[in-house]
Design a protein around this motif. Sequence first.
Motif, PDB file in Angstrom:
ATOM      1  N   LEU A   1      33.227  39.391  27.401  1.00 41.40           N
ATOM      2  CA  LEU A   1      33.342  37.949  27.671  1.00 41.40           C
ATOM      3  C   LEU A   1      33.786  37.706  29.105  1.00 41.40           C
ATOM      4  CD1 LEU A   1      34.738  37.470  24.201  1.00 41.40           C
ATOM      5  CD2 LEU A   1      32.885  36.087  25.061  1.00 41.40           C
ATOM      6  N   VAL A   2      34.637  38.566  29.617  1.00 43.26           N
ATOM      7  CA  VAL A   2      35.037  38.459  31.030  1.00 43.26           C
ATOM      8  C   VAL A   2      34.637  39.763  31.726  1.00 43.26           C
ATOM      9  CG1 VAL A   2      36.995  36.997  30.355  1.00 43.26           C
ATOM     10  CG2 VAL A   2      37.365  39.427  30.801  1.00 43.26           C
ATOM     11  N   ASP A   3      34.637  39.701  33.070  1.00 42.13           N
ATOM     12  CA  ASP A   3      34.213  40.898  33.815  1.00 42.13           C
ATOM     13  C   ASP A   3      35.382  41.841  34.046  1.00 42.13           C
ATOM     14  OD1 ASP A   3      31.913  42.169  35.097  1.00 42.13           O
ATOM     15  OD2 ASP A   3      33.139  42.039  36.904  1.00 42.13           O
ATOM     16  N   GLU A   4      36.539  41.269  34.351  1.00 42.14           N
ATOM     17  CA  GLU A   4      37.758  42.063  34.458  1.00 42.14           C
ATOM     18  C   GLU A   4      38.772  41.410  33.539  1.00 42.14           C
ATOM     19  OE1 GLU A   4      37.868  43.373  39.052  1.00 42.14           O
ATOM     20  OE2 GLU A   4      37.427  41.300  38.596  1.00 42.14           O
ATOM     21  N   GLY A   5      39.408  42.220  32.726  1.00 46.15           N
ATOM     22  CA  GLY A   5      40.237  41.670  31.655  1.00 46.15           C
ATOM     23  C   GLY A   5      41.551  41.035  32.080  1.00 46.15           C
ATOM     24  N   ALA A   6      41.566  40.278  33.171  1.00 46.28           N
ATOM     25  CA  ALA A   6      42.801  39.622  33.605  1.00 46.28           C
ATOM     26  C   ALA A   6      43.075  38.398  32.735  1.00 46.28           C
ATOM     27  CB  ALA A   6      42.678  39.210  35.064  1.00 46.28           C
ATOM     28  N   SER A   7      44.364  38.103  32.511  1.00 45.94           N
ATOM     29  CA  SER A   7      44.692  36.990  31.615  1.00 45.94           C
ATOM     30  C   SER A   7      44.159  35.660  32.135  1.00 45.94           C
ATOM     31  CB  SER A   7      46.198  36.919  31.390  1.00 45.94           C
ATOM     32  OG  SER A   7      46.857  36.797  32.620  1.00 45.94           O
TER      33      SER A   7
END
Length: 283
Positions: free
Chosen positions: A51-57
């Motif tokens: 869902l996101v490219d880098e799993g940052a909050s």
Amino acid sequence: MLIAQISDVHLKPEDVLAYGVADTATALARAVKHINTLNPRPDLVLATGDLVDEGASESYVLLRRLLSPLKPPLFIVPGNHDHKASLRNAFHEHHYLYDTIEEEGERFICFTVETYAVRLIGLDTVTPGEHGGGLGRGRLVWLDRNLTERPDAPTVVFMHHPPFASGIGHMDKELFTGQREFARIIKKHPQVERILCGHVHRSVFRRFAGTIASICPGIGMQLDLDLRVEAPSAFIMEPPAIMLHLWTDLWNEPTLLTHISVIEEHPGQYGVPHPFFGVISPK
Ligand SMILES: [Fe+2]
Ligand SMILES: [Fe+2]
């Protein structure tokens, strides 16, 4: 019952183009609008990971905001680009994200949804720290037990990593851990109508263990359609698309039909059906 499937948004912050090219935030907003304006509207949406490219909050805060106008309920399984704790924090009311199976100290999100005409089984195929994925013994035992419980319920299994090679060379270097055992279990349970996957950012279908397995196009970008074994890792900005899986008894044949619905804002006549004969009345 109509199921919409989206996959591989690879969401970046709104002012950042993914890999210098792809405006993923705009692509997701368009996908949400596309689903909301379908007639009939899907009963639910499955999101098959990355869902996101880098799993940052912060990425999940933006993801939640962009998904919030979505009218059907949403069910998510994680992909290798996702961060499960951040995903849960952002979607804390999605209780199924807390249903986990433990394997060697790691917890994997695995759940069933029993409230629709088609039973849904979400599997977490993410191998921590790896790009490729698979299923370990704990998840496989859980899957077999769950499928044994309701042999008469038409069932869709959805997960991020496909349990088969796609023909796109750079993606096929990583095998699916537990593939043979997974295939053995699926074969035992003919109520499995479909195995819905993501990860490869293209529409792909094949026969798998007596059922049909498919891969959904990406929302953020598509992988380059390069079927050489030595295909390098590359993407291409073809139009994104969703899959629509319709459980129907047309012609008195209960079955799951799959259509691909392309999301693209063509100038002019976008989304307007043109009659082959006569005049089309408005929906
Ligand atoms: Fe992906
Ligand atoms: Fe992936």
